[in-house]
Motif scaffolding. Structure first.
Motif, PDB file in Angstrom:
ATOM      1  N   GLN A  28      42.849  34.796  46.633  1.00 29.22           N
ATOM      2  CA  GLN A  28      43.089  36.211  46.901  1.00 29.22           C
ATOM      3  C   GLN A  28      43.323  36.914  45.563  1.00 29.22           C
ATOM      4  O   GLN A  28      44.305  36.640  44.890  1.00 29.22           O
ATOM      5  CB  GLN A  28      44.321  36.375  47.806  1.00 29.22           C
ATOM      6  CG  GLN A  28      44.663  37.811  48.111  1.00 29.22           C
ATOM      7  CD  GLN A  28      43.608  38.479  48.987  1.00 29.22           C
ATOM      8  OE1 GLN A  28      43.131  37.902  49.953  1.00 29.22           O
ATOM      9  NE2 GLN A  28      43.247  39.686  48.635  1.00 29.22           N
ATOM     10  N   VAL A  30      44.269  39.814  42.772  1.00 32.95           N
ATOM     11  CA  VAL A  30      45.176  40.949  42.651  1.00 32.95           C
ATOM     12  C   VAL A  30      44.341  42.158  42.241  1.00 32.95           C
ATOM     13  O   VAL A  30      43.268  42.018  41.629  1.00 32.95           O
ATOM     14  CB  VAL A  30      46.315  40.675  41.650  1.00 32.95           C
ATOM     15  CG1 VAL A  30      47.225  39.580  42.173  1.00 32.95           C
ATOM     16  CG2 VAL A  30      45.779  40.320  40.280  1.00 32.95           C
ATOM     17  N   GLN A  31      44.806  43.330  42.581  1.00 35.45           N
ATOM     18  CA  GLN A  31      44.052  44.571  42.372  1.00 35.45           C
ATOM     19  C   GLN A  31      43.462  44.712  40.959  1.00 35.45           C
ATOM     20  O   GLN A  31      42.296  45.069  40.825  1.00 35.45           O
ATOM     21  CB  GLN A  31      44.938  45.773  42.728  1.00 35.45           C
ATOM     22  CG  GLN A  31      44.222  47.099  42.704  1.00 35.45           C
ATOM     23  CD  GLN A  31      43.142  47.229  43.763  1.00 35.45           C
ATOM     24  OE1 GLN A  31      43.261  46.709  44.853  1.00 35.45           O
ATOM     25  NE2 GLN A  31      42.080  47.908  43.432  1.00 35.45           N
ATOM     26  N   LEU A  34      39.903  43.180  40.293  1.00 32.48           N
ATOM     27  CA  LEU A  34      38.720  43.580  41.056  1.00 32.48           C
ATOM     28  C   LEU A  34      37.670  44.383  40.289  1.00 32.48           C
ATOM     29  O   LEU A  34      36.477  44.152  40.484  1.00 32.48           O
ATOM     30  CB  LEU A  34      39.136  44.301  42.324  1.00 32.48           C
ATOM     31  CG  LEU A  34      39.879  43.407  43.322  1.00 32.48           C
ATOM     32  CD1 LEU A  34      40.334  44.223  44.528  1.00 32.48           C
ATOM     33  CD2 LEU A  34      39.020  42.247  43.749  1.00 32.48           C
ATOM     34  N   ASP A  64      42.491  44.244  51.704  1.00 33.69           N
ATOM     35  CA  ASP A  64      43.186  45.422  51.199  1.00 33.69           C
ATOM     36  C   ASP A  64      42.477  46.692  51.670  1.00 33.69           C
ATOM     37  O   ASP A  64      41.296  46.890  51.364  1.00 33.69           O
ATOM     38  CB  ASP A  64      43.220  45.366  49.672  1.00 33.69           C
ATOM     39  CG  ASP A  64      43.739  46.634  49.050  1.00 33.69           C
ATOM     40  OD1 ASP A  64      44.830  47.067  49.429  1.00 33.69           O
ATOM     41  OD2 ASP A  64      43.027  47.191  48.184  1.00 33.69           O
ATOM     42  N   GLN A  66      42.629  49.792  50.729  1.00 38.83           N
ATOM     43  CA  GLN A  66      42.151  50.654  49.640  1.00 38.83           C
ATOM     44  C   GLN A  66      40.835  50.122  49.060  1.00 38.83           C
ATOM     45  O   GLN A  66      39.888  50.876  48.847  1.00 38.83           O
ATOM     46  CB  GLN A  66      43.220  50.767  48.553  1.00 38.83           C
ATOM     47  CG  GLN A  66      42.846  51.694  47.429  1.00 38.83           C
ATOM     48  CD  GLN A  66      43.941  51.789  46.378  1.00 38.83           C
ATOM     49  OE1 GLN A  66      44.893  51.011  46.378  1.00 38.83           O
ATOM     50  NE2 GLN A  66      43.813  52.742  45.470  1.00 38.83           N
ATOM     51  N   THR A  67      40.781  48.823  48.841  1.00 38.66           N
ATOM     52  CA  THR A  67      39.551  48.216  48.322  1.00 38.66           C
ATOM     53  C   THR A  67      38.431  48.328  49.347  1.00 38.66           C
ATOM     54  O   THR A  67      37.291  48.646  49.000  1.00 38.66           O
ATOM     55  CB  THR A  67      39.802  46.741  47.946  1.00 38.66           C
ATOM     56  OG1 THR A  67      40.819  46.686  46.949  1.00 38.66           O
ATOM     57  CG2 THR A  67      38.540  46.085  47.432  1.00 38.66           C
ATOM     58  N   TRP A  70      36.980  51.774  49.298  1.00 37.62           N
ATOM     59  CA  TRP A  70      36.150  51.965  48.109  1.00 37.62           C
ATOM     60  C   TRP A  70      34.797  51.256  48.270  1.00 37.62           C
ATOM     61  O   TRP A  70      33.747  51.827  47.945  1.00 37.62           O
ATOM     62  CB  TRP A  70      36.888  51.444  46.872  1.00 37.62           C
ATOM     63  CG  TRP A  70      36.035  51.444  45.650  1.00 37.62           C
ATOM     64  CD1 TRP A  70      35.675  52.519  44.888  1.00 37.62           C
ATOM     65  CD2 TRP A  70      35.405  50.304  45.054  1.00 37.62           C
ATOM     66  NE1 TRP A  70      34.854  52.102  43.857  1.00 37.62           N
ATOM     67  CE2 TRP A  70      34.687  50.765  43.941  1.00 37.62           C
ATOM     68  CE3 TRP A  70      35.392  48.952  45.358  1.00 37.62           C
ATOM     69  CZ2 TRP A  70      33.965  49.902  43.126  1.00 37.62           C
ATOM     70  CZ3 TRP A  70      34.668  48.097  44.545  1.00 37.62           C
ATOM     71  CH2 TRP A  70      33.961  48.578  43.438  1.00 37.62           C
TER      72      TRP A  70
END
Length: 141
Positions: A28, A30-31, A34, A64, A66-67, A70
């Protein structure tokens, strides 16, 4: 300049025998990881001119929002434009993440992507995911 993602996060390769870009996520992310990962995916997809992607996210534990927004609103439509045709993404997911994705507000089934510049579908079996991508390829011939 965006750095290349850690190789331990995403193994990405083109399968010319299948006409599929395969990405295998190791954990997984982390932001902050990405942007580099998706820049790398874009670079490889454009270099291989490949619009059929298998993304193995079985080792990821959450989706996520938000991801996801997007990807759906910016990245996937933009990739379809840059690749010159409709983009197809088959996600290979584990059962827990699959259930979480299906239950989240705003989930869209594969059929609901008709008329969009991209289509996404989720699978628990790699063979089924590849067959779906091959069916999409056949439909374009």
């Amino acid at each position: 300049m965006i750095p290349e993602p850690p190789q331990s996060l995403l193994q990405l390769g083109h399968r010319p025998d299948l006409g599929i870009l395969v990405g295998r996520w190791a954990y997984q992310p982390v932001q902050p990881e990405l942007p580099a990962v998706y820049q790398h995916v874009e670079t490889v997809a454009l270099a291989e001119n490949c619009r059929f992607w298998l993304q193995d996210i079985r080792r990821r534990t959450l989706n996520d929002p938000q991801t996801t927004a997007w990807l759906l609103n910016d990245f996937f439509p933009g990739m379809a434009r840059r690749l010159g045709g409709r983009l197809f993404v088959a996600y290979l997911v584990g059962p827990t993440l699959h259930e979480a994705i299906l239950q989240q507000p705003g989930y869209i089934s594969a059929e609901a992507y008709d008329g969009k510049p991209f289509a996404i579908s989720f699978f628990g079996d790699e063979g089924e995911a590849i067959r779906w991508l091959q069916t999409q390829q056949s439909g374009l011939r």
